[in-house]
Design a protein around this motif. Structure first.
Motif, PDB file in Angstrom:
ATOM      1  N   GLU A  48       0.853  -1.196   0.000  1.00  0.00           N
ATOM      2  CA  GLU A  48       0.000   0.000   0.000  1.00  0.00           C
ATOM      3  C   GLU A  48       0.882   1.237   0.000  1.00  0.00           C
ATOM      4  OE1 GLU A  48      -2.659   2.385  -0.468  1.00  0.00           O
ATOM      5  OE2 GLU A  48      -3.633   0.509   0.097  1.00  0.00           O
ATOM      6  N   LEU A  50      -0.408   4.503   0.000  1.00  0.00           N
ATOM      7  CA  LEU A  50      -1.059   5.613   0.688  1.00  0.00           C
ATOM      8  C   LEU A  50      -0.789   5.506   2.189  1.00  0.00           C
ATOM      9  CD1 LEU A  50      -2.936   8.038   0.090  1.00  0.00           C
ATOM     10  CD2 LEU A  50      -4.855   6.539   0.605  1.00  0.00           C
ATOM     11  N   LYS A  52      -1.116   5.579   6.181  1.00  0.00           N
ATOM     12  CA  LYS A  52      -2.284   5.207   6.993  1.00  0.00           C
ATOM     13  C   LYS A  52      -3.126   6.411   7.381  1.00  0.00           C
ATOM     14  CE  LYS A  52      -1.052   0.806   8.890  1.00  0.00           C
ATOM     15  NZ  LYS A  52      -1.245  -0.086   9.997  1.00  0.00           N
ATOM     16  N   ARG A  55      -5.596   7.414   4.593  1.00  0.00           N
ATOM     17  CA  ARG A  55      -6.592   6.435   4.156  1.00  0.00           C
ATOM     18  C   ARG A  55      -7.958   6.770   4.748  1.00  0.00           C
ATOM     19  NH1 ARG A  55      -3.008   1.012   5.262  1.00  0.00           N
ATOM     20  NH2 ARG A  55      -1.194   1.753   4.120  1.00  0.00           N
TER      21      ARG A  55
END
Length: 162
Positions: A48, A50, A52, A55
């Motif tokens: 991932e 992006l 945290k 998000r």
């Protein structure tokens, strides 16, 4: 982008070779195995990107709310509808034209002939790519008109060859 250009060239050739050792259902087995392999590679290898804190959570209800907001914006809805219809017409005409042309001219090597025709499509895509954004950053109409014109030319050529 390279994958989108190479796949239509290699797919009919490799599919034709695969049909020499299996029947039509074997192609689905091979495609399923490739899909599972790619899924595992993506699951393990792509992390991932992006952070945290950036998000969003919301699950299915968040997705529905996002779609509702998009559909309420008339400009984005018209743009998305235009692009979707253009995409479907381009793919439908291009794939049926190249494959039917290949079947008509080289029945014993239709996969190779379709692959060769897709080389032309790949070259045209590279030549037409500078036209993206012609008329402004948010205006896809000039490119859509050019692609539609090319579809009509391909259709005309196909009809003349019958």
């Amino acid at each position: 982008m390279l994958l989108n250009g190479i796949a239509p060239i290699l797919s009919p050739v490799l599919g034709g070779q695969l049909l020499k050792v299996t029947d039509w259902s074997g192609i689905f087995v091979v495609l399923s195995a490739i899909s599972i392999f790619i899924f595992i590679l993506v699951w393990v290898g792509v992390k991932e990107s992006l952070p945290k804190e950036s998000r969003k959570s919301g699950g299915l209800s968040g997705i529905i709310i996002g779609f509702k907001k998009l559909l309420q914006d008339r400009r984005s809805t018209r743009y998305a509808l235009f692009i979707a219809l253009l995409w479907v017409s381009c793919i439908g005409i291009k794939t049926t034209t190249s494959f039917s042309l290949a079947i008509q001219t080289k029945q014993d090597a239709a996969g190779s002939a379709a692959g060769l025709l897709e080389v032309g499509a790949f070259v045209f895509g590279g030549a037409a790519s500078p036209l993206v954004g012609l008329g402004g950053k948010m205006n896809a109409m000039p490119m859509g008109i050019i692609l539609l014109g090319m579809n009509f030319i391909a259709f005309y050529i196909n009809r003349r060859m019958k």
